[in-house]
Scaffold this active site. Structure first.
Site, PDB file in Angstrom:
ATOM      1  CB  SER A 625      -0.584  -5.783  -5.244  1.00 45.64           C
ATOM      2  OG  SER A 625       0.329  -5.316  -6.232  1.00 45.64           O
ATOM      3  CE1 TYR A 638       3.005  -9.912  -4.390  1.00 43.46           C
ATOM      4  CE2 TYR A 638       2.482  -8.470  -6.269  1.00 43.46           C
ATOM      5  CZ  TYR A 638       2.875  -8.715  -4.921  1.00 43.46           C
ATOM      6  OH  TYR A 638       2.858  -7.614  -4.006  1.00 43.46           O
TER       7      TYR A 638
END
Length: 757
Positions: A625, A638
């Site tokens: 990401s 995350y």
């Protein structure tokens, strides 16, 4: 439904339905008859055989009634053919070609004029039909009867491939059928059939030596029923002489138990695929059912396998012969060592054999020796039989490998081809069983086999095939395939010819994606094999990437289905939204790292053994990401996990070099189709950014609103979609990126905060 003559059929299926056929136009009745014959594998094999009807049609230019031969065209399959698969030719023009043939200075089997005649068939085309006529067209044209069926029934080929084939034909069929020795299909064989019918006007067909059956009638239903009755007679005769437990000389060893066999295959297949795929990669189909086991475990299997196949349709798929591996997984009870020398080396004469089994290392050693010997034999066969104008030698490796205790491993350029190869060798085994029951099996002479395999017309057919797609012959495992990016990746790669394993923690979602692919691409052809080996171009499985045992089971299933693995795409990930204070508990933190970091490591670490065994190049694409390089409040676990995943990519690239490349895509705010954006998170995000929204709006409308907001923050001002990610994955897996490894490719619409710095 059936006539009295067909009520007692035991060895074929009578499928004709008068009600279904009654109102069909003549051409559709031909299609109907063909489909019924093709529906029973005991009658004809995939892509094999052809049918015809001579019909009265209206000439579109003159308006006159003309006789037209409708015959299954080149490349069609009886089971699935429709009207577009049939060639149509003016019968008078086709019959008139005999004068061209007769005018040749040299004529007969394998003469130049025979091949040139094939090029003249299209000049006889009726009504601009684009379907190419097959080389078997004269076999139908020159028989002066309205309906003709040419099939490859196992029972009849068993008679045709027996040493005393002519005598057996007379004994079984009396004056119903004539017999001709082997002759390569072509114009001359059409004339031979015409002459046979003229010489013996009462015959209703001919057994083509070492080839198959051709029969005829003036009524289409009668022709169909005749085909079944003739096959039934041959099958009944064979079953009356069946040798029971002594079939193929009896059993020399027992099959491995299912779990042990699958364990051996899971380790063996990738190693074997690497050795089979020296020039181009191949996909496997494994068959271990009772019939195939009876053959590969038998005393006579080595002898019969070495003889090779008889019917030309068989060896075009299975090559001149299979590779039989001299390996002994166990000894069948009651068989003394002296009965089959070499079965149990090391056991003293007079001592009853025990349950000794050769190990996997011994099997690999025998396979290595066998493959080397097979390639030498094939090259010698090519050099011995080649002609001055023969095409170059093709791949010299086997397409069928027989392993006692294990079964058959068939290979092809894709799953369909390997399944069809398996199907054809099943037919060959049944032919050998029948021929050995009633007489002695004989194979086609090698020169005759070569002249079919390297026939200029077959070579031309191969050259007309479209070029293979980018990911043809590749097996790609996509984890996270049930939703979002993974699902988009699956569809993108399947469109480029890849075999796709759709895996997800959600089994139903994985299977649904696999069904989408099958519905879109078709299930493929060929019906051989059982269990996972019966799969087509896509397979849906479940996996928990945080559980090494689950990952190992998944990879074993992939191997059993396709024989190996080329690429892995991991899009599975988890995002745990923090509470109002921006925190998550310890278990949620652990879960985030388990899925986003350890999951990728476990999958690649378990796949390493496959890639090492294959020795082929491959690629991995993980999904990280842009959050990995953009710290922000409220996404601590995350973002940290994705940063760790980025470095995992670099470490794995070093570990797996040089054969396996490891890269990643780094998406940003892919809302469409993502399980990370359920309705409540979308609404929370819209509220967080002060955007107006309606509680009455659908999920898709809310997602689109949020996606557009995210898009306006990027330099390109366009929403980032799963398809964008799939395109990046496709590039990273491809040969176009063959010099790229250890890299992270952002696909974020242009977020300057994520620029590398």
């Amino acid at each position: 439904m059936s006539s009295p003559a067909t009520k007692q059929l035991e060895h074929v299926n009578y499928l004709w339905d008068d009600e279904a056929a009654r109102d069909l136009p003549p051409l559709d009745r031909l299609v109907y008859r063909s489909n019924l014959l093709g529906a029973d594998q005991r009658i004809t094999n995939t892509g094999g055989g052809n049918t015809s009807s001579k019909l009265t049609e209206t000439d579109p230019l003159t308006g006159e009634a003309v006789e037209v031969l409708w015959v299954k065209g080149s490349g069609g399959d009886l089971r699935t053919s429709t009207a577009v698969n049939f060639a149509s030719l003016h019968l008078d023009r086709l019959l008139g070609l005999e004068s061209v043939y007769d005018a040749a200075e040299e004529k007969g089997v394998k003469t130049a004029i025979e091949d040139r005649m094939v090029a003249l068939y299209p000049h006889c085309t009726f009504n601009l039909n684009p379907r190419a006529p097959s080389i078997d067209t004269p076999l139908h044209a020159y028989v002066p009867v309205r309906c003709v069926d040419h099939t490859h029934p196992n029972a009849v080929i068993a008679v045709a491939a027996a040493k005393r084939s002519a005598e057996l034909t007379a004994e079984i069929f009396r004056d119903e059928l004539a017999w001709t020795p082997w002759q390569r299909p072509g114009f001359d064989l059409g004339l031979v059939l015409r002459d046979q019918q003229a010489k013996h006007p009462r015959i209703r067909g001919v057994i083509l030596g070492q080839h198959g059956l051709i029969n005829w009638a003036d009524d289409d239903k009668a022709c169909y029923e005749l085909s079944l009755e003739l096959i039934e007679k041959a099958a009944h005769y064979i079953e009356a002489h069946d040798r029971g437990a002594d079939t193929f000389g009896g059993q020399r060893c027992e099959p491995l138990p299912d779990d042990e066999r699958e364990s051996v295959l899971a380790e063996l297949l990738p190693w074997l695929r690497g050795r089979i795929s020296q020039d181009r990669r191949f996909i496997a189909t494994v068959q271990s059912d009772a019939k195939m086991m009876r053959f590969v475990n038998s005393v006579d299997a080595p002898r019969l396998a070495e003889l090779g196949t008889s019917c030309p349709d068989h060896f075009l798929r299975t090559k001149i012969k299979p590779l039989f591996v001299d390996w002994t997984p166990g000894i069948a009870p009651g068989i003394a060592p002296g009965i089959a020398p070499g079965i149990a080396p090391g056991i003293a004469p007079g001592i009853a054999p025990g349950p000794r089994k050769d190990g996997l290392d011994a099997l690999k050693e025998r396979l290595e020796e066998g493959l080397e010997r097979y390639r030498r034999d094939y090259e010698a066969y090519y050099q011995r039989c080649r002609r001055p104008d023969s095409p170059p030698m093709r791949d010299s490796g086997p397409t069928v490998i027989l392993v006692p205790g294990i079964g058959m491993i068939a290979w092809g350029k894709n799953k369909s081809e390997s399944r069809v190869t398996a199907e054809f060798y099943n037919c060959a085994v049944e032919v050998m069983r029948g021929a050995e029951a009633i007489d002695e099996y004989i194979a086609l002479p090698q020169q005759e086999a070569f002249d079919i395999e390297y026939w200029a017309l077959e070579e031309a057919k191969l050259r007309r095939m479209p070029p293979e797609k980018e990911f043809a012959r590749r097996v790609v495992l996509v984890i996270g395939a049930g939703h979002g990016i993974g699902r988009a990746v699956v569809h993108r790669l399947a469109g480029e010819g890849a075999h796709i394993v759709c895996a997800d923690v959600d089994r139903e979602a994985a299977e649904a994606t696999a069904r989408e692919l099958t519905d879109r691409l078709g299930p493929g052809i060929g019906i051989a094999g059982t269990g996972l080996s019966a799969c087509g171009p896509a397979l849906g499985l479940t996996v928990d990437v945080t559980d090494r045992d689950s990952v190992r089971r998944l990879l074993d299933q992939v191997i059993l289905a396709y024989g190996g693995l080329d690429h892995i795409v991991l899009t599975a990930g988890v995002y745990v939204p923090p509470d109002r204070e921006g925190r998550i508990d310890d278990e949620q933190w652990r879960r985030t790292f388990d899925v986003n970091v350890m999951g990728g490591y476990l999958v690649v670490d378990e796949a390493r053994r496959i890639w090492q065994a294959q020795g082929l190049t491959g690629s991995v694409v993980l999904t990280t990401s842009v959050n990995a390089v953009v710290p922000k409040k409220g996404s601590l676990a995350y973002d940290a996990s994705k940063a760790a995943a980025n470095h995992l990519v670099r470490e794995l690239a070093i570990e797996l070099a040089p054969n396996i490349r490891v890269n990643a895509i780094a998406p940003a705010t892919v809302v469409e189709g993502s399980t990370m954006f359920p309705r409540d998170r979308v609404i929370a995000s819209l509220a967080k950014y002060g955007l107006d929204y309606s509680e009455e709006s659908s999920d898709d409308m809310l997602r689109a609103q949020l996606a557009d907001f995210y898009a306006q923050r990027t330099l390109t001002k366009r929403p980032v979609t799963p398809d964008d990610q799939a395109e990046a994955v496709c590039f990273l897996l491809s040969e176009r990126a063959s010099r790229t490894t250890g890299q992270i490719l952002p696909v974020d619409g242009g977020l300057h905060e994520a620029f590398v710095r």
